[in-house]
Design a protein around this motif. Structure first.
Motif, PDB file in Angstrom:
ATOM      1  N   PHE A 279      41.357  12.152  57.224  1.00 28.28           N
ATOM      2  CA  PHE A 279      42.359  13.093  57.730  1.00 28.28           C
ATOM      3  C   PHE A 279      42.268  13.225  59.252  1.00 28.28           C
ATOM      4  CE2 PHE A 279      42.867  14.822  53.350  1.00 28.28           C
ATOM      5  CZ  PHE A 279      44.256  14.868  53.316  1.00 28.28           C
ATOM      6  N   GLN A 280      41.042  13.249  59.778  1.00 26.30           N
ATOM      7  CA  GLN A 280      40.840  13.342  61.226  1.00 26.30           C
ATOM      8  C   GLN A 280      41.450  12.129  61.934  1.00 26.30           C
ATOM      9  OE1 GLN A 280      39.568  15.771  63.134  1.00 26.30           O
ATOM     10  NE2 GLN A 280      39.771  14.583  65.024  1.00 26.30           N
ATOM     11  N   LYS A 281      41.195  10.932  61.405  1.00 26.32           N
ATOM     12  CA  LYS A 281      41.742   9.699  61.997  1.00 26.32           C
ATOM     13  C   LYS A 281      43.265   9.687  61.906  1.00 26.32           C
ATOM     14  CE  LYS A 281      37.833   6.541  61.161  1.00 26.32           C
ATOM     15  NZ  LYS A 281      37.410   5.332  60.395  1.00 26.32           N
ATOM     16  N   TYR A 282      43.771  10.149  60.784  1.00 21.97           N
ATOM     17  CA  TYR A 282      45.228  10.218  60.581  1.00 21.97           C
ATOM     18  C   TYR A 282      45.851  11.132  61.641  1.00 21.97           C
ATOM     19  CZ  TYR A 282      49.582  10.806  57.786  1.00 21.97           C
ATOM     20  OH  TYR A 282      50.878  10.839  57.319  1.00 21.97           O
ATOM     21  N   TYR A 283      45.241  12.304  61.824  1.00 19.25           N
ATOM     22  CA  TYR A 283      45.745  13.249  62.829  1.00 19.25           C
ATOM     23  C   TYR A 283      45.739  12.620  64.216  1.00 19.25           C
ATOM     24  CZ  TYR A 283      45.764  16.892  66.316  1.00 19.25           C
ATOM     25  OH  TYR A 283      46.062  17.626  67.446  1.00 19.25           O
ATOM     26  N   GLU A 284      44.626  12.028  64.595  1.00 24.04           N
ATOM     27  CA  GLU A 284      44.493  11.455  65.938  1.00 24.04           C
ATOM     28  C   GLU A 284      45.509  10.335  66.177  1.00 24.04           C
ATOM     29  OE1 GLU A 284      40.401  10.304  66.096  1.00 24.04           O
ATOM     30  OE2 GLU A 284      39.671  12.358  66.426  1.00 24.04           O
TER      31      GLU A 284
END
Length: 235
Positions: free
Chosen positions: A23-28
């Motif tokens: 989710f963090q990578k997706y957001y970034e």
């Protein structure tokens, strides 16, 4: 991502460290690519978590998504709700369909970045892939956050659903009048409203309504009508 993990827990979803990292990578990546193409008007991290991630996962509070279901996300845009559902429920086999090729390219990059499997993208119009011999009546579940009236959205989505499966649109605000107007169309397309489920994003006043439409019988071959007609002239 602690905010995401806690709110997902309220929905009955336990996210692993690996899933939180996805989710963090997706957001970034969403924010990075949003600088050069229009993917979302929501960019603040807390807002993305609430209005995109948790909103997408809200369906899990109203339906068992732990089974190996085939899911179509029609008009997926930047991947909502399909990619959050895939991250949280790897058991789902997901197809993301969108009419804009640059969004599909973005989604392919996200899928590769996150190492997701059992998920594919399709560039095309909803009316075209619902034809016999393509993806017609191939899915256990069709979801959509697309902004369209329920009559039009039903004509786009219900043809993709297997008999016994569900079409569940993500709707906002009071939908009583919209639902009443869509009743005829839903019936013509082989569906029946089973329930209307309201959901509030934890810790916010944001409300969402899920309309659970069960596919009772095959959609007549004449639907969906030719490109543009479902929107221009709703059933």
């Amino acid at each position: 991502m602690e905010q995401l993990r806690k709110k997902a827990e309220i929905l009955g979803i336990s996210l692993t460290e690996q899933q939180c990292l996805q989710f963090q990578k997706y957001y970034e990546y969403l924010i990075e690519k949003n600088k050069v193409m229009n993917l979302t008007g929501i960019t603040e991290k807390e807002e993305v978590i609430d209005k995109h991630f948790i909103d997408s996962l809200g369906l899990a509070a109203k339906m068992d998504l732990t089974k190996p279901l085939t899911v179509l996300d029609l008009g997926t845009g930047a991947g909502f709700p399909g990619i959050p559902l895939k991250i949280a429920f790897p058991n789902l086999t997901i197809t993301l369909l969108d009419s804009l090729n640059k969004r599909i390219k973005f989604l392919d990059e996200v899928i590769d970045l996150l190492g997701l499997t059992g998920i594919e993208t399709i560039h095309g119009r909803a009316e075209d892939y619902a034809k016999p011999g393509k993806l017609r009546e191939q899915f256990d579940l069709c979801v959509s956050r697309a902004v369209a009236n329920l009559s039009s959205l039903s004509e786009y989505c219900i043809p993709y659903v297997k008999e016994g499966g569900y079409f569940i649109p993500y709707k906002s605000g009071n939908i009583d009048e919209e639902l009443k107007k869509a009743g005829h169309a839903i019936g013509m397309l082989g569906g029946k409203v089973e329930s209307v489920e309201e959901f509030q994003i934890p810790g916010t006043d944001i409300e969402r309504t899920f309309v659970k439409i069960k596919k009772r019988k095959a959609t007549p071959k004449r639907f969906p009508r030719k490109a543009g007609m479902p929107s221009k002239d709703p059933l």
